[in-house]
Design a protein around this motif. Structure first.
Motif: not given
Length: 142
Positions: A6, A36, A40
């Motif tokens: 990330a 993330e 994500g």
């Protein structure tokens, strides 16, 4: 599969009076990288349950070099280890824009049922997703 990577933006407000990123802000930057991965990337793969309840049970950080603010980002490699029925460890290797290792860390994560207000077990799909990010010890650095 290797570590998840990330890129986390550094902000001027992350700096402390000594001109480097404050230790508490480093925890926040690692949290953004973890979000993330767990929210994500998991969401992109159709796995939305982790975003509904996941808590930090423990965090440990080793600082290796000062992280100085720049207009760039912090590159964070994340991997999973000690994947258990109701917890797992996330390992981090955080690199400054010049590829210097600035911090390594681990976070013990526990899935949590917000409605019942108690820890829960990982689902089979969550375990499979997390297993994708398990790496051997020598491969942990991203």
């Amino acid at each position: 599969m290797g570590a998840f990577v990330a890129e986390v933006a550094l902000r001027w407000s992350d700096m402390d009076a000594f001109g480097h990123v404050n230790h508490a802000r480093t925890v926040t930057l690692l949290e953004e990288a973890r979000a993330e991965l767990l929210f994500g990337e998991a969401g992109r793969q159709g796995l939305l349950g982790m975003a509904e309840g996941m808590v930090v049970a423990r965090v440990a950080i080793d600082y290796h070099a000062p992280l100085v603010y720049s207009a760039g980002s912090l590159r964070v490699g994340l991997s999973v280890r000690e994947l258990k029925a109701a917890s797992f460890l996330v390992d981090y290797s955080a690199y400054a824009h010049d590829s210097v290792l600035v911090a390594s860390a681990e976070t013990l994560m526990v899935p949590y049922d917000l409605r019942a207000a108690r820890p829960r077990r990982l689902t089979a799909d969550e375990r499979a997703f997390l297993a994708e990010w398990q790496v051997e010890a020598e491969d942990r650095r991203a």
